[in-house]
Design a protein around this motif. Structure first.
Motif, PDB file in Angstrom:
ATOM      1  N   PHE A 150       0.825  -1.211   0.000  1.00 31.13           N
ATOM      2  CA  PHE A 150       0.000   0.000   0.000  1.00 31.13           C
ATOM      3  C   PHE A 150       0.859   1.262   0.000  1.00 31.13           C
ATOM      4  O   PHE A 150       0.563   2.223  -0.722  1.00 31.13           O
ATOM      5  N   LEU A 151       1.933   1.268   0.799  1.00 29.88           N
ATOM      6  CA  LEU A 151       2.808   2.434   0.847  1.00 29.88           C
ATOM      7  C   LEU A 151       3.479   2.685  -0.496  1.00 29.88           C
ATOM      8  O   LEU A 151       3.632   3.831  -0.934  1.00 29.88           O
ATOM      9  N   MET A 152       3.886   1.602  -1.170  1.00 33.55           N
ATOM     10  CA  MET A 152       4.509   1.751  -2.489  1.00 33.55           C
ATOM     11  C   MET A 152       3.522   2.354  -3.486  1.00 33.55           C
ATOM     12  O   MET A 152       3.887   3.213  -4.298  1.00 33.55           O
ATOM     13  N   ILE A 153       2.272   1.910  -3.402  1.00 32.28           N
ATOM     14  CA  ILE A 153       1.245   2.446  -4.295  1.00 32.28           C
ATOM     15  C   ILE A 153       1.057   3.934  -4.047  1.00 32.28           C
ATOM     16  O   ILE A 153       0.964   4.732  -4.992  1.00 32.28           O
ATOM     17  N   GLN A 154       1.045   4.328  -2.771  1.00 39.32           N
ATOM     18  CA  GLN A 154       0.821   5.728  -2.434  1.00 39.32           C
ATOM     19  C   GLN A 154       2.025   6.599  -2.770  1.00 39.32           C
ATOM     20  O   GLN A 154       1.898   7.662  -3.379  1.00 39.32           O
ATOM     21  N   VAL A 155       3.218   6.145  -2.380  1.00 38.61           N
ATOM     22  CA  VAL A 155       4.430   6.944  -2.580  1.00 38.61           C
ATOM     23  C   VAL A 155       4.764   7.090  -4.057  1.00 38.61           C
ATOM     24  O   VAL A 155       5.123   8.177  -4.535  1.00 38.61           O
TER      25      VAL A 155
ATOM     26  N   ASP B  67       2.639   6.618  -6.445  1.00 37.80           N
ATOM     27  CA  ASP B  67       1.423   7.014  -7.155  1.00 37.80           C
ATOM     28  C   ASP B  67       1.107   6.045  -8.291  1.00 37.80           C
ATOM     29  O   ASP B  67       0.894   6.432  -9.444  1.00 37.80           O
ATOM     30  N   LEU B  68       1.093   4.758  -7.936  1.00 35.46           N
ATOM     31  CA  LEU B  68       0.875   3.710  -8.936  1.00 35.46           C
ATOM     32  C   LEU B  68      -0.600   3.567  -9.259  1.00 35.46           C
ATOM     33  O   LEU B  68      -1.454   3.702  -8.382  1.00 35.46           O
ATOM     34  N   ASP B  69      -0.891   3.293 -10.500  1.00 34.10           N
ATOM     35  CA  ASP B  69      -2.257   3.026 -10.937  1.00 34.10           C
ATOM     36  C   ASP B  69      -2.470   1.517 -10.913  1.00 34.10           C
ATOM     37  O   ASP B  69      -2.081   0.815 -11.851  1.00 34.10           O
TER      38      ASP B  69
END
Length: 315
Positions: free
Chosen positions: A32-37, A39-41
């Protein structure tokens, strides 16, 4: 002994309860953090993976890690805690498969009926997506792997953590709340959240509470195992959408705007359907004393009583 007290049949060591859940939830948090940091779609990533590998291969690769995780959890419980898988599953002497199948078919039939009604009422929301050969491969994959995936989640949250937190907190309500919230938050990286928004967490957390309640009231995981397996399996076979975690060769494809129907699809199950299911289960299995089952204290079980229960189970 009640369901949570089954933890006393093994070697407790409270630190042990942080290892397996910590690893799993840590990976979820990192994702989740990787997605947020970054900004992954997530939706775009899944579409790219599906286009590259095909829906059935993508499904297999998504589910196999859960099978490995279930094996690791069973190994940890059996050899580190010294607890039987039966005692992790139920307070009964044997796992009640009739309960699993009743819950499975009850929810499978009801959820399929809800899809059928929606298809009849709003056919413009669906495309007929059926292709025989890909569907048969999907069915084979889903029937084998989906119940393993859902069983891992049930054994981790409503089983292992429910018992572990329960014997540490010495009550029933705290493990119910904690496991339900964590179960919901675990889904926060799903593409559905990105499409619909955090309002869908009401459904995920609400489902966690429903599964936790039936586990505590029934003193075992059987009903939760059956329900969860039916929920994911029938969904995988019946309906897919471009924005869901499960991308499958299902019979129907949902092409509606998820934002338009999200309130109905979230509110109806949590506040209408789940209470009806609780009523059905309570009548069939003669549940009573709800306050004690959901909010009562957990008494420590003397070693002699534990040994007697284990010995009686062997007879």
């Amino acid at each position: 002994m009640n369901y949570i007290q089954q933890a006393y049949t093994g070697k407790l060591g409270y630190w042990k309860y942080f290892i397996i859940p910590g690893l799993f939830l840590g990976m979820m948090a990192l994702q989740f953090l990787m997605i947020q940091v970054l900004d992954l779609d997530v939706d775009a990533i899944i579409r790219k993976e599906v286009a590259s590998k095909g829906k059935n291969r993508f499904l297999i690769e998504s589910l196999v890690p859960m099978a490995i995780a279930l094996g690791a959890l069973f190994f940890w419980v059996k050899y580190i805690h010294g607890q039987t898988i039966t005692s992790l599953t139920t307070s009964r002497k044997k796992i009640d498969w009739k309960r699993i199948w009743f819950s499975f078919f009850l929810w499978g039939i009801l959820s399929s009926a809800l899809v059928l009604v929606d298809y009849i009422v709003s056919p413009e929301h669906y495309l007929f997506n059926f292709e025989l050969v890909p569907f048969l491969f999907l069915a084979a994959i889903a029937i084998v792997l989906v119940p393993i995936q859902t069983s891992f989640e049930e054994y981790l949250f409503r089983g292992y953590l429910m018992q572990g937190i329960g014997v540490m907190a010495k009550n029933r309500w705290l493990p119910l709340v904690i496991t339900s919230v964590i179960f919901g938050v675990m889904h926060i990286a799903n593409p559905e959240v990105g499409k619909i928004g955090y309002f869908i967490m009401v459904y995920y957390i609400g489902t966690g509470f429903f599964l936790g309640i039936i586990t505590l009231m029934d003193e075992g995981l059987e009903l939760a195992l059956g329900f969860h397996a039916a929920n994911n399996l029938f969904t995988a076979l019946l309906v897919t959408a471009d924005w869901t975690a499960f991308q499958t060769h299902s019979i129907l494809k949902d092409v509606s705007d998820p934002l338009e129907s999200s309130v109905f699809q979230i509110i109806l199950p949590v506040f209408v359907v789940f209470p009806i299911l609780l009523f059905i289960f309570s009548k069939r299995y003669k549940w009573n004393n709800w306050q004690d089952k959901l909010f009562g204290k957990i008494e420590e079980v003397p070693t002699e009583a534990v040994n007697n229960d284990i010995e009686n189970a062997r007879l």
